[in-house]
Design a protein around this motif. Structure first.
Motif, PDB file in Angstrom:
ATOM      1  N   PRO A 289       0.834  -1.216   0.000  1.00 52.43           N
ATOM      2  CA  PRO A 289       0.000   0.000   0.000  1.00 52.43           C
ATOM      3  C   PRO A 289       0.863   1.259   0.000  1.00 52.43           C
ATOM      4  N   VAL A 290       0.281   2.346  -0.463  1.00 53.91           N
ATOM      5  CA  VAL A 290       1.003   3.615  -0.429  1.00 53.91           C
ATOM      6  C   VAL A 290       1.185   4.033   1.022  1.00 53.91           C
ATOM      7  N   PRO A 291       2.240   4.756   1.325  1.00 56.96           N
ATOM      8  CA  PRO A 291       2.430   5.194   2.718  1.00 56.96           C
ATOM      9  C   PRO A 291       1.342   6.170   3.146  1.00 56.96           C
TER      10      PRO A 291
ATOM     11  N   LEU B 264      -3.545  16.045 -10.590  1.00 57.01           N
ATOM     12  CA  LEU B 264      -2.501  16.260  -9.595  1.00 57.01           C
ATOM     13  C   LEU B 264      -2.970  17.272  -8.559  1.00 57.01           C
ATOM     14  N   PRO B 265      -2.692  17.030  -7.302  1.00 55.03           N
ATOM     15  CA  PRO B 265      -3.092  17.999  -6.271  1.00 55.03           C
ATOM     16  C   PRO B 265      -2.257  19.273  -6.360  1.00 55.03           C
ATOM     17  N   VAL B 266      -2.815  20.348  -5.881  1.00 53.37           N
ATOM     18  CA  VAL B 266      -2.134  21.645  -5.851  1.00 53.37           C
ATOM     19  C   VAL B 266      -1.853  21.987  -4.394  1.00 53.37           C
TER      20      VAL B 266
ATOM     21  N   THR C 283       2.066  16.885   3.085  1.00 54.78           N
ATOM     22  CA  THR C 283       3.039  16.407   4.057  1.00 54.78           C
ATOM     23  C   THR C 283       4.289  15.994   3.296  1.00 54.78           C
ATOM     24  N   SER C 284       5.311  15.595   4.024  1.00 51.88           N
ATOM     25  CA  SER C 284       6.551  15.178   3.371  1.00 51.88           C
ATOM     26  C   SER C 284       6.390  13.887   2.582  1.00 51.88           C
ATOM     27  N   THR C 285       5.260  13.191   2.718  1.00 46.64           N
ATOM     28  CA  THR C 285       5.019  11.936   1.991  1.00 46.64           C
ATOM     29  C   THR C 285       4.014  12.114   0.864  1.00 46.64           C
ATOM     30  N   SER C 286       3.490  13.311   0.690  1.00 51.14           N
ATOM     31  CA  SER C 286       2.433  13.523  -0.307  1.00 51.14           C
ATOM     32  C   SER C 286       2.925  13.252  -1.721  1.00 51.14           C
ATOM     33  N   TYR C 287       4.202  13.543  -1.997  1.00 48.68           N
ATOM     34  CA  TYR C 287       4.708  13.297  -3.350  1.00 48.68           C
ATOM     35  C   TYR C 287       4.609  11.821  -3.727  1.00 48.68           C
ATOM     36  N   LEU C 288       5.032  10.931  -2.836  1.00 45.91           N
ATOM     37  CA  LEU C 288       4.998   9.501  -3.151  1.00 45.91           C
ATOM     38  C   LEU C 288       3.575   9.031  -3.406  1.00 45.91           C
ATOM     39  N   ILE C 289       2.609   9.566  -2.665  1.00 48.46           N
ATOM     40  CA  ILE C 289       1.212   9.167  -2.872  1.00 48.46           C
ATOM     41  C   ILE C 289       0.708   9.658  -4.215  1.00 48.46           C
ATOM     42  N   ALA C 290       1.008  10.917  -4.543  1.00 47.06           N
ATOM     43  CA  ALA C 290       0.564  11.461  -5.830  1.00 47.06           C
ATOM     44  C   ALA C 290       1.250  10.755  -6.992  1.00 47.06           C
TER      45      ALA C 290
ATOM     46  N   SER D 262       2.331   7.675  -7.077  1.00 51.61           N
ATOM     47  CA  SER D 262       1.890   6.283  -7.206  1.00 51.61           C
ATOM     48  C   SER D 262       0.645   6.158  -8.068  1.00 51.61           C
ATOM     49  N   ARG D 263      -0.138   7.224  -8.185  1.00 52.81           N
ATOM     50  CA  ARG D 263      -1.353   7.150  -8.990  1.00 52.81           C
ATOM     51  C   ARG D 263      -1.054   6.986 -10.476  1.00 52.81           C
ATOM     52  N   SER D 264       0.008   7.564 -10.943  1.00 49.79           N
ATOM     53  CA  SER D 264       0.377   7.442 -12.357  1.00 49.79           C
ATOM     54  C   SER D 264       1.453   6.390 -12.594  1.00 49.79           C
ATOM     55  N   LEU D 265       1.837   5.675 -11.562  1.00 53.91           N
ATOM     56  CA  LEU D 265       2.917   4.693 -11.701  1.00 53.91           C
ATOM     57  C   LEU D 265       2.603   3.600 -12.719  1.00 53.91           C
ATOM     58  N   PRO D 266       1.422   2.973 -12.720  1.00 47.33           N
ATOM     59  CA  PRO D 266       1.142   1.950 -13.743  1.00 47.33           C
ATOM     60  C   PRO D 266       1.227   2.491 -15.172  1.00 47.33           C
ATOM     61  N   LEU D 267       0.734   3.711 -15.375  1.00 51.67           N
ATOM     62  CA  LEU D 267       0.789   4.305 -16.719  1.00 51.67           C
ATOM     63  C   LEU D 267       2.234   4.530 -17.139  1.00 51.67           C
TER      64      LEU D 267
END
Length: 845
Positions: free
Chosen positions: A424-426, A499-501, A451-458, A460-465
């Motif tokens: 799972p995503v962090p 993508l979040p702003v 947060t400092s982990t928001s980049y990895l979550i964002a 991960s959404r486009s990782l399969p593509l």
């Protein structure tokens, strides 16, 4: 009566049919042929989405297949349905990211059907509004021919086992296929014989540094004492560690901030054991190397490298030796943290980049071997803590992102292709929200809350593509049609829009990084069609410029804030420069120019060059048998007459000036990338100026004017590079060394370009062709004064600007003598540069 209703009606009207009994349910067999060919009882080649017969007969809008077949086969455009059924491909990727990707895989066939339905509706609308019924088939036929003419772009050179391969997404492949730039480079190197001695002296810098590095490695063993001896005082480490957390730990998550500072305090108090002390000291040293070259300043040079990068390379070498001495029997959290930090340190300092894909793949396989690709909650209660679960998630997605980007940069397949992982995503939490003693994790915050982990979550959404695109773009057997380009363009644009702003200032690097890693695919997807000067592909031209402009703007905004993190870490600038130059050059009008140098031998590393060169119609049949590409023809590019292409080409030229400024900052801060800087200077110099010079009327004078203008463009490219070399010369730490003195003498006494006259714009970095287009951005970055030697004394003069001019002591201009530069001969068919032109390519240290 339709074909579909024949079987049910015949069964209902048969004598054996009994209305009182229950009807027998039968399942229709799957039809492989399209419905149009089956109804006409014609042979169908079963090619999706439009078979060959429907294509030839102009009934492409009537070609449709059994939907059940499309759902099971996952057929791709241009692929036979028969082959897809017999050899059904496994899912491309299954990562278990919140269950979203499983749903996406199941609905992939539905999206294909919807797209094809929209395409057929559009074709029917065109047919209704067209003046002639034959317009649609002719357009389809033209598009098919144009799609098939797009050449495969990859770099595969060398002989025996000393070969090298780069796929489509690599910048190296792009350069190797840029034949116009090769011809311009060869012509430029013949203009000024100063380049011969400059090459020799820079090679001397390089060879000397290699000797010193070998001597140091021979005396280094990676012991604990050597690691501890490299640590600077505590006050210096405090600054570097704090800067690291403000920049890198807002993107790639490697360290836990509260735990790190607790160990940091214990380290300087000297309480832990000696073994743990050396391990934590290695972490501190890698943090220092990661941030050492990220502050804006005028560095001093040691040969061709800056002193900061030279020191960082020495520290990295010692840390790697220490890490190699450690056992790998049991992989721990500090082990993976050290591996990730080492990857970051080498990439941000452009050290050993040719080994980056292999190194990143090794770290990924170590993570797989330890089970980091599986959900840590699968372990029994008591076997893993909440803190360890969260750190495993963070490290896994950090390693994944580093490996995916390395695969893209090198044009090679990712190890994540077809790999199942369900980690799972962090959690979107600040580091202070949990600790080692935490028994129950707090609820994750929404993605809109940074947060400092928001980049990895964002990300991960486009990782399969992104993994899918790396597989398709770097697969030589995959032939993407223009419909596929539009399809993936829509998916990428949709991912960008979602993508979040984050308005926080500390989120600037994270927002830029998550946007850059999506937009880089748009450049690769659209470039083959954007360079075709045809109206059908004008969208690709505009889409490429839009993506390039967004990328440059992101780097520009960070550079204006003094943030050099992503400029040093990524290859966006050189990729944008090569893409825009190639697109603009192919959309310009061309005038033939007689080259100064004789043609070189025709040679190709491929047995079938027609598959790998952009102009198959120009391939000649050699007398020895087999095909060989001709020497690149030298052209003078001029602005096109049509308004839209002319405007787009001008926009490319303006953007290219900004790319050169950004890349120049990277070169001057790191002391590497000279080859790329030369290529970028040549790529800009070969394009037409925004204000074309006046033309003469007669044909002979017109031809001479073309040759004179080409010579001026060559001089401009040379002046950019020699201006950079002068600045490096002036910033040497020890200018009395023989190598530095030799370079100074050769550059000052060699034959200068006729264009090197006193510059009126002191310290400006922009050339006159685009200085008025977007202001004086970047002026004064290196606008200092220094002393230059002309062989007879020291002369006070300003640093020559990029593309600027050098003035000698008495302002005399020496005539440029012709020199064929045999020792710099270039095999243009595969873009092979010897010595100076290869030593720094791809940042090899």
């Amino acid at each position: 009566m339709s074909t579909k209703s024949v079987e049910p009606e015949s069964r209902d009207n048969s004598p054996e049919h009994d209305d009182g009994t229950e009807k027998r349910t039968s399942k229709k067999r799957k039809v492989l042929s399209c419905y149009a060919c089956r109804s006409r009882k014609m042979k169908c080649d079963r090619v999706y989405p439009v078979c060959g017969r429907c294509q030839k007969t102009g009934r492409a809008d009537q070609c449709s297949y059994d939907p059940r077949l499309l759902e099971e086969a996952h057929v791709q455009p241009g692929q036979s349905l028969t082959a897809s059924v017999n050899h059904t491909m496994p899912p491309v990727h299954d990562n278990g990211i919140n269950g979203d990707y499983a749903k996406d895989e199941a609905s992939e066939a539905l999206r294909w059907k919807l797209r094809m339905q929209e395409r057929r509706i559009e074709m029917l609308e065109r047919q209704l509004t067209a003046t002639s019924a034959s317009d649609i088939p002719s357009q389809l036929k033209t598009a098919t021919v144009q799609d098939s003419s797009v050449a495969e772009e990859m770099l595969f050179r060398g002989k025996g086992f000393k070969t090298q391969f780069h796929g489509t997404t690599s910048v190296m492949s792009m350069i190797s296929q840029y034949r116009d730039l090769q011809a311009f480079t060869r012509q430029t190197l013949a203009v000024d014989n100063t380049m011969r001695q400059v090459k020799k002296d820079f090679k001397g810098f390089r060879d000397r540094r290699k000797i010193l590095m070998k001597e140091k490695i021979a005396q280094t063993y990676g012991t604990d004492e050597e690691v501890l001896a490299l640590l600077p005082p505590k006050d210096e480490v405090d600054v570097e560690a704090a800067y690291y957390f403000r920049t890198w730990e807002t993107t790639y998550r490697i360290l836990h901030k509260p735990t790190f500072w607790q160990e940091y305090s214990s380290f300087w108090s000297g309480r832990p054991s000696q073994n743990k002390t050396a391990g934590f000291a290695t972490i501190l040293l890698l943090l220092i190397t990661i941030t050492k070259c990220l502050r804006v300043k005028e560095d001093v040079f040691v040969g061709d490298s800056t002193s900061d990068r030279d020191a960082a390379a020495n520290i990295i070498e010692t840390c790697e030796m220490w890490m190699n001495r450690q056992p790998r029997k049991r992989l721990t959290l500090p082990f993976f943290q050290l591996q990730c930090l080492a990857l970051l340190a080498k990439r941000v300092n452009c050290v050993k980049l040719k080994q980056d894909w292999v190194t990143a793949g090794d770290v990924l396989r170590l993570a797989l071997a330890s089970g980091m690709h599986r959900d840590p909650s699968l372990l029994a209660v008591g076997r893993i803590s909440e803190y360890e679960k969260e750190m495993k998630k963070r490290l896994w997605y950090t390693i994944v992102e580093l490996e995916v980007q390395s695969s893209f940069d090198n044009g090679l397949q990712s190890s994540l292709t077809n790999l199942y992982f369900d980690t799972p995503v962090p959690s979107n939490l600040q580091d202070e929200a949990f600790s080692i003693e935490t028994r129950e994790m707090p609820a994750s915050r929404p993605i809109e809350h940074f947060t400092s982990t928001s980049y990895l979550i964002a990300a991960s959404r486009s990782l399969p593509l992104r993994i899918r695109l790396i597989q398709l773009l770097n697969d030589p057997s995959c032939q993407l049609q223009y419909t596929d380009i539009i399809h993936y363009d829509e998916q990428i644009s949709s991912a960008i829009s979602e993508l979040p702003v984050w308005p926080e200032m500390r989120a600037a690097v994270s927002m830029a990084l998550v946007g850059l890693q999506l937009r880089q695919y748009l450049l690769v997807l659209h470039k083959p069609y954007a360079r075709l000067p045809r109206t059908q592909y004008r969208y690709s031209f505009t889409a490429s410029i839009e993506a390039a402009s967004s990328i440059i703007s992101m780097h520009d905004d960070l550079a204006s804030q003094g943030v050099l993190v992503l400029n040093h870490f990524r290859n966006d600038i050189i990729r944008v420069g090569m893409t825009l130059s190639q697109i603009a050059a192919h959309n310009c009008a061309r005038h033939d120019i007689q080259p100064t140098l004789p043609p070189i031998r025709d040679q190709s590393h491929f047995t079938d060059p027609s598959r790998h060169f952009a102009a198959p119609s120009d391939i000649l049949f050699s007398s020895k048998g087999g095909f060989a590409p001709p020497s690149p023809q030298l052209y003078l590019a001029v602005l096109p007459r049509e308004i839209l292409p002319r405007t787009l080409v001008k926009t490319c030229v303006e953007l290219l000036e900004r790319t050169l400024y950004l890349f120049e900052r990277k070169v001057m801060r790191l002391g590497t990338g000279y080859m790329e800087y030369w290529l970028l200077s040549a790529a800009i110099g070969m394009l037409p100026p925004l204000t074309p010079p006046p033309r003469k009327t007669s044909s002979i004078a017109h031809r001479m004017s073309n040759e004179d203008e080409m010579r001026e463009r060559c001089k401009l490219a040379l002046d950019r590079f020699t201006g950079l070399a002068f600045r490096i010369l002036a910033m040497q730490r020890d200018s009395s060394k023989s190598l530095t003195a030799g370079l100074r003498a050769s550059m000052s006494t060699g034959s200068p370009s006729e264009a090197r006259t006193p510059s009126e714009s002191r310290g400006t970095i922009l050339s006159s062709r685009a200085a008025g287009s977007f202001g004086m951005k970047g002026v004064g970055a290196f606008a200092n004064s220094t002393n230059y030697s002309n062989g007879s004394g020291m002369v006070d003069m300003p640093f020559p600007p990029s593309g600027g001019r050098i003035i000698s002591k008495d302002s005399d201009l020496m005539d440029s003598t012709f020199n064929p530069l045999e020792d710099m001969g270039v095999d243009l068919s595969s873009w092979t540069f010897p010595d100076f032109w290869t030593f720094d390519l791809a940042g090899d240290y």
